[in-house]
Motif scaffolding. Structure first.
Motif, mmCIF file in Angstrom:
data_model
loop_
_atom_site.group_PDB
_atom_site.id
_atom_site.type_symbol
_atom_site.label_atom_id
_atom_site.label_comp_id
_atom_site.label_asym_id
_atom_site.label_seq_id
_atom_site.Cartn_x
_atom_site.Cartn_y
_atom_site.Cartn_z
ATOM 1 N N LEU A 232 52.149 38.567 55.231
ATOM 2 C CA LEU A 232 52.113 37.249 54.661
ATOM 3 C C LEU A 232 52.389 36.395 56.013
ATOM 4 C CD1 LEU A 232 53.965 37.340 51.314
ATOM 5 C CD2 LEU A 232 51.596 37.692 51.835
ATOM 6 N N ILE B 232 53.109 30.775 52.910
ATOM 7 C CA ILE B 232 54.410 30.825 52.204
ATOM 8 C C ILE B 232 54.713 29.362 52.095
ATOM 9 C CG2 ILE B 232 56.587 31.545 51.890
ATOM 10 C CD1 ILE B 232 55.634 33.939 53.276
ATOM 11 N N HIS C 294 55.234 38.331 47.379
ATOM 12 C CA HIS C 294 53.920 38.974 47.569
ATOM 13 C C HIS C 294 53.726 40.153 48.694
ATOM 14 C CE1 HIS C 294 51.631 35.961 44.655
ATOM 15 N NE2 HIS C 294 52.979 36.405 44.410
ATOM 16 N N SER D 22 50.838 42.255 51.234
ATOM 17 C CA SER D 22 49.693 41.953 51.838
ATOM 18 C C SER D 22 48.910 43.585 51.653
ATOM 19 C CB SER D 22 49.522 41.982 53.472
ATOM 20 O OG SER D 22 48.449 41.957 53.966
#
Length: 114
Positions: A18, A23, A36, A38
């Motif tokens: 990320l 973000i 989250h 990748s």
């Protein structure tokens, strides 16, 4: 407008982790993506999606074929992580600009399709 999505996934044709700029930009819009991961699109090739949306030409060219009656849509957005502005503020502004382009595209998609 409240829409419940099921089985939504996000992935790329390459995994890079990320981006801190992404973000921070999403957090400013009230969306926390810090947890989250990748993921590679190949991880989801077995899932029957209704829609697959590619957001860059590289992804369109390399996206696998998904099973079922999937609608594949494409819109090429600039990659803000590739933008090299004259200042950190310029780079941050590019993340905001691209986020807003994607947001508008998806709002229009939802209004037209769902």
């Amino acid at each position: 407008m409240n829409i419940t999505l099921t089985n939504e996934k996000s992935a790329g044709v390459e995994t890079h982790g990320l981006n801190p700029g992404a973000i921070a930009t999403m957090q400013e819009d009230g969306i926390d993506i810090s947890g989250h991961t990748s993921n590679n699109v190949d991880e989801y090739a077995h899932i029957d999606f209704d829609y697959v949306i590619t957001v860059c030409h590289n992804a369109l060219e390399r996206c696998p074929v998904f099973p079922g009656a999937v609608w594949q849509l494409h819109h090429n957005f600039p990659d803000p992580s590739q933008f090299k502005g004259a200042s950190e503020e310029a780079n941050k502004a590019e993340f905001h600009r691209v986020r807003n382009l994607i947001k508008e595209y998806l709002q229009n998609f939802v209004a037209a399709q769902l």
